[in-house]
Design a protein around this motif. Structure first.
Motif, PDB file in Angstrom:
ATOM      1  N   GLY A 276       0.791  -1.224   0.000  1.00 19.14           N
ATOM      2  CA  GLY A 276       0.000   0.000   0.000  1.00 19.14           C
ATOM      3  C   GLY A 276       0.818   1.266   0.000  1.00 19.14           C
ATOM      4  O   GLY A 276       0.282   2.358  -0.251  1.00 19.14           O
ATOM      5  N   ARG A 277       2.127   1.153   0.257  1.00 13.64           N
ATOM      6  CA  ARG A 277       2.986   2.337   0.212  1.00 13.64           C
ATOM      7  C   ARG A 277       3.442   2.690  -1.206  1.00 13.64           C
ATOM      8  O   ARG A 277       4.006   3.768  -1.413  1.00 13.64           O
ATOM      9  CB  ARG A 277       4.221   2.132   1.111  1.00 13.64           C
ATOM     10  CG  ARG A 277       3.937   2.300   2.595  1.00 13.64           C
ATOM     11  CD  ARG A 277       5.220   2.207   3.403  1.00 13.64           C
ATOM     12  NE  ARG A 277       4.994   2.491   4.815  1.00 13.64           N
ATOM     13  CZ  ARG A 277       5.102   3.686   5.371  1.00 13.64           C
ATOM     14  NH1 ARG A 277       5.432   4.725   4.611  1.00 13.64           N
ATOM     15  NH2 ARG A 277       4.900   3.856   6.655  1.00 13.64           N
ATOM     16  N   VAL A 278       3.265   1.800  -2.159  1.00 16.61           N
ATOM     17  CA  VAL A 278       3.575   2.140  -3.546  1.00 16.61           C
ATOM     18  C   VAL A 278       2.316   2.784  -4.117  1.00 16.61           C
ATOM     19  O   VAL A 278       1.281   2.128  -4.251  1.00 16.61           O
ATOM     20  CB  VAL A 278       3.986   0.904  -4.363  1.00 16.61           C
ATOM     21  CG1 VAL A 278       4.370   1.314  -5.779  1.00 16.61           C
ATOM     22  CG2 VAL A 278       5.150   0.192  -3.697  1.00 16.61           C
ATOM     23  N   LYS A 279       2.395   4.049  -4.458  1.00 12.14           N
ATOM     24  CA  LYS A 279       1.218   4.832  -4.801  1.00 12.14           C
ATOM     25  C   LYS A 279       1.424   5.579  -6.118  1.00 12.14           C
ATOM     26  O   LYS A 279       2.532   5.638  -6.645  1.00 12.14           O
ATOM     27  CB  LYS A 279       0.929   5.856  -3.690  1.00 12.14           C
ATOM     28  CG  LYS A 279       0.700   5.231  -2.321  1.00 12.14           C
ATOM     29  CD  LYS A 279       0.434   6.288  -1.257  1.00 12.14           C
ATOM     30  CE  LYS A 279       0.132   5.648   0.091  1.00 12.14           C
ATOM     31  NZ  LYS A 279      -0.168   6.672   1.121  1.00 12.14           N
ATOM     32  N   ALA A 280       0.330   6.117  -6.618  1.00  9.39           N
ATOM     33  CA  ALA A 280       0.388   7.039  -7.752  1.00  9.39           C
ATOM     34  C   ALA A 280      -0.105   8.389  -7.271  1.00  9.39           C
ATOM     35  O   ALA A 280      -1.064   8.476  -6.493  1.00  9.39           O
ATOM     36  CB  ALA A 280      -0.460   6.539  -8.916  1.00  9.39           C
ATOM     37  N   CYS A 281       0.551   9.420  -7.710  1.00  8.84           N
ATOM     38  CA  CYS A 281       0.245  10.784  -7.288  1.00  8.84           C
ATOM     39  C   CYS A 281      -1.211  11.134  -7.598  1.00  8.84           C
ATOM     40  O   CYS A 281      -1.696  10.905  -8.704  1.00  8.84           O
ATOM     41  CB  CYS A 281       1.175  11.752  -8.001  1.00  8.84           C
ATOM     42  SG  CYS A 281       0.946  13.484  -7.561  1.00  8.84           S
ATOM     43  N   ARG A 282      -1.915  11.706  -6.621  1.00  3.64           N
ATOM     44  CA  ARG A 282      -3.325  12.042  -6.793  1.00  3.64           C
ATOM     45  C   ARG A 282      -3.541  13.324  -7.592  1.00  3.64           C
ATOM     46  O   ARG A 282      -4.679  13.694  -7.860  1.00  3.64           O
ATOM     47  CB  ARG A 282      -3.999  12.185  -5.424  1.00  3.64           C
ATOM     48  CG  ARG A 282      -4.358  10.850  -4.806  1.00  3.64           C
ATOM     49  CD  ARG A 282      -5.033  11.010  -3.465  1.00  3.64           C
ATOM     50  NE  ARG A 282      -6.248  11.813  -3.516  1.00  3.64           N
ATOM     51  CZ  ARG A 282      -7.083  11.942  -2.493  1.00  3.64           C
ATOM     52  NH1 ARG A 282      -6.816  11.324  -1.350  1.00  3.64           N
ATOM     53  NH2 ARG A 282      -8.158  12.676  -2.598  1.00  3.64           N
ATOM     54  N   ASN A 283      -2.467  13.991  -7.957  1.00  2.09           N
ATOM     55  CA  ASN A 283      -2.606  15.233  -8.714  1.00  2.09           C
ATOM     56  C   ASN A 283      -2.777  14.914 -10.194  1.00  2.09           C
ATOM     57  O   ASN A 283      -1.835  14.494 -10.855  1.00  2.09           O
ATOM     58  CB  ASN A 283      -1.364  16.105  -8.526  1.00  2.09           C
ATOM     59  CG  ASN A 283      -1.435  17.396  -9.323  1.00  2.09           C
ATOM     60  OD1 ASN A 283      -2.517  17.890  -9.641  1.00  2.09           O
ATOM     61  ND2 ASN A 283      -0.281  17.948  -9.652  1.00  2.09           N
ATOM     62  N   PRO A 284      -3.984  15.088 -10.771  1.00  2.00           N
ATOM     63  CA  PRO A 284      -4.131  14.846 -12.200  1.00  2.00           C
ATOM     64  C   PRO A 284      -3.566  16.038 -12.967  1.00  2.00           C
ATOM     65  O   PRO A 284      -3.735  17.187 -12.514  1.00  2.00           O
ATOM     66  CB  PRO A 284      -5.646  14.725 -12.382  1.00  2.00           C
ATOM     67  CG  PRO A 284      -6.227  15.540 -11.269  1.00  2.00           C
ATOM     68  CD  PRO A 284      -5.248  15.446 -10.124  1.00  2.00           C
ATOM     69  N   PRO A 285      -2.885  15.841 -14.101  1.00  2.44           N
ATOM     70  CA  PRO A 285      -2.723  14.543 -14.774  1.00  2.44           C
ATOM     71  C   PRO A 285      -1.404  13.848 -14.437  1.00  2.44           C
ATOM     72  O   PRO A 285      -0.965  13.006 -15.196  1.00  2.44           O
ATOM     73  CB  PRO A 285      -2.732  14.957 -16.244  1.00  2.44           C
ATOM     74  CG  PRO A 285      -1.998  16.281 -16.228  1.00  2.44           C
ATOM     75  CD  PRO A 285      -2.397  16.957 -14.937  1.00  2.44           C
ATOM     76  N   CYS A 286      -0.772  14.178 -13.305  1.00  2.71           N
ATOM     77  CA  CYS A 286       0.543  13.621 -12.992  1.00  2.71           C
ATOM     78  C   CYS A 286       0.483  12.103 -12.834  1.00  2.71           C
ATOM     79  O   CYS A 286       1.031  11.363 -13.657  1.00  2.71           O
ATOM     80  CB  CYS A 286       1.097  14.266 -11.724  1.00  2.71           C
ATOM     81  SG  CYS A 286       2.694  13.586 -11.205  1.00  2.71           S
ATOM     82  N   HIS A 287      -0.157  11.625 -11.766  1.00  5.54           N
ATOM     83  CA  HIS A 287      -0.299  10.184 -11.493  1.00  5.54           C
ATOM     84  C   HIS A 287       1.038   9.454 -11.563  1.00  5.54           C
ATOM     85  O   HIS A 287       1.108   8.300 -11.996  1.00  5.54           O
ATOM     86  CB  HIS A 287      -1.312   9.557 -12.452  1.00  5.54           C
ATOM     87  CG  HIS A 287      -2.706  10.061 -12.274  1.00  5.54           C
ATOM     88  ND1 HIS A 287      -3.168  10.635 -11.106  1.00  5.54           N
ATOM     89  CD2 HIS A 287      -3.762  10.087 -13.134  1.00  5.54           C
ATOM     90  CE1 HIS A 287      -4.434  10.981 -11.242  1.00  5.54           C
ATOM     91  NE2 HIS A 287      -4.821  10.672 -12.448  1.00  5.54           N
ATOM     92  N   PHE A 288       2.118  10.142 -11.145  1.00  2.00           N
ATOM     93  CA  PHE A 288       3.452   9.558 -11.161  1.00  2.00           C
ATOM     94  C   PHE A 288       3.574   8.567 -10.006  1.00  2.00           C
ATOM     95  O   PHE A 288       3.170   8.843  -8.873  1.00  2.00           O
ATOM     96  CB  PHE A 288       4.488  10.671 -11.005  1.00  2.00           C
ATOM     97  CG  PHE A 288       5.898  10.276 -11.320  1.00  2.00           C
ATOM     98  CD1 PHE A 288       6.299  10.066 -12.630  1.00  2.00           C
ATOM     99  CD2 PHE A 288       6.847  10.137 -10.316  1.00  2.00           C
ATOM    100  CE1 PHE A 288       7.603   9.720 -12.933  1.00  2.00           C
ATOM    101  CE2 PHE A 288       8.155   9.796 -10.604  1.00  2.00           C
ATOM    102  CZ  PHE A 288       8.529   9.582 -11.925  1.00  2.00           C
ATOM    103  N   GLY A 289       4.113   7.393 -10.279  1.00  2.17           N
ATOM    104  CA  GLY A 289       4.271   6.393  -9.239  1.00  2.17           C
ATOM    105  C   GLY A 289       5.399   6.757  -8.284  1.00  2.17           C
ATOM    106  O   GLY A 289       6.440   7.268  -8.705  1.00  2.17           O
ATOM    107  N   PHE A 290       5.189   6.483  -7.001  1.00  6.67           N
ATOM    108  CA  PHE A 290       6.219   6.790  -6.004  1.00  6.67           C
ATOM    109  C   PHE A 290       6.058   5.876  -4.796  1.00  6.67           C
ATOM    110  O   PHE A 290       4.991   5.278  -4.589  1.00  6.67           O
ATOM    111  CB  PHE A 290       6.142   8.259  -5.566  1.00  6.67           C
ATOM    112  CG  PHE A 290       4.908   8.601  -4.762  1.00  6.67           C
ATOM    113  CD1 PHE A 290       4.957   8.713  -3.374  1.00  6.67           C
ATOM    114  CD2 PHE A 290       3.686   8.831  -5.385  1.00  6.67           C
ATOM    115  CE1 PHE A 290       3.832   9.033  -2.628  1.00  6.67           C
ATOM    116  CE2 PHE A 290       2.548   9.161  -4.651  1.00  6.67           C
ATOM    117  CZ  PHE A 290       2.617   9.251  -3.262  1.00  6.67           C
TER     118      PHE A 290
END
Length: 204
Positions: free
Chosen positions: A157-171
Motif C-alpha cells: 500500500g505504500r507504492v502509490k500514484a500521485c493524486r494530482n491529475p494529470p501527474c499520477h506519477f508512481g512513487f
C-alpha cells in the motif's frame, strides 16, 4: 526479487526503495502526463527502445537495441501498466479510481497473472520469484514478480500514484504514517491551489 533467508539481516524499512519497488516504478512511470513526460510505450519501436535502455535494470536483462517488440506488445504493456496505475491510485485514496475502474484493473491483473506465470527459485541464499518465459512476456512476468515480492512485505500500500491529475506519477510513500498522497510538494501545492480556487468560485 529475493526473500530474506534465515539468519540474514532484518528486512529493509518500508521507506527503503528496494529493487522490487524500482522495477515497478520504472514500468509504471512510462506514461505521458500532459506536462512534458512522453509516452514510452506508444508503439513497438518505442517499447523496444525502452527495453534497450533498461536492459540491465530490475531484472529486464537480455534485451538490447536489436530487440523486436510489436505494436501489440506495446498495447499489452500499456494495459498492464494502466491497470497497475489504477491500483496505485487506489492506494492514494483517489476516488475516481475506486469502484468499477479498480475492479476492471484487478480483473486485468488476474488475467495477467495467468498469462505470465511465475516460477519459484530456491537457493541457499533465499527464495526468488522469476519469470520462466522469454522475450516480452518475461518483462511482464518480471513486473508481476516485483509486485508480488514487495506485496509480501506487507507494504504494498505504500507504492502509490500521485493524486494530482494529470501527474499520477508512481512513487514510494516514505512518510512515517504512510499518509503521503503526492509524488512531490509541488503536486500537493497544485491540488491545494485548485481546491482553494474552486471554493472561491462556489462562494462567489
Amino acid at each position: 526479487m529475493s526473500s530474506t533467508a534465515a539468519g540474514s539481516p532484518e528486512p529493509p524499512s518500508p521507506r527503503t526503495v528496494t529493487p522490487a519497488v524500482e522495477t515497478v516504478l520504472a514500468f509504471v512511470n512510462t506514461r505521458a502526463d500532459g506536462t512534458g513526460r512522453r509516452e514510452l510505450f506508444e508503439d513497438g519501436d518505442s517499447f523496444a527502445d525502452w527495453l534497450a535502455e533498461f536492459g540491465g535494470f530490475g531484472g529486464f536483462g537480455g534485451f538490447d537495441g536489436e530487440t523486436v517488440a510489436t505494436d501489440a506488445d506495446a498495447a499489452a504493456a500499456r494495459e498492464l501498466r494502466d491497470a497497475l496505475v489504477t491500483v496505485l491510485l487506489a492506494h492514494s485514496g483517489d476516488e475516481e479510481s475506486l469502484g468499477e475502474p479498480l475492479r476492471h484493473a484487478e480483473r486485468h491483473l488476474r488475467r495477467a497473472g495467468s498469462l505470465y506465470p511465475l516460477a519459484t527459485v530456491v537457493t541457499a541464499g533465499g527464495v526468488e520469484l522469476a519469470s520462466p518465459q522469454t522475450g516480452v512476456e518475461r518483462v511482464f512476468g518480471t513486473v508481476l514478480a516485483a509486485v508480488t515480492t514487495f506485496a509480501g512485505s506487507g507494504d504494498w500500500g505504500r507504492v502509490k500514484a500521485c493524486r494530482n491529475p494529470p501527474c499520477h506519477f508512481g512513487f514510494l510513500d516514505r512518510t512515517r504514517n504512510g499518509g503521503g498522497l503526492y509524488c512531490s510538494p509541488g503536486c500537493g501545492s497544485q491540488v491545494s491551489m485548485r481546491n482553494y480556487r474552486r471554493r472561491l468560485r462556489q462562494e462567489s
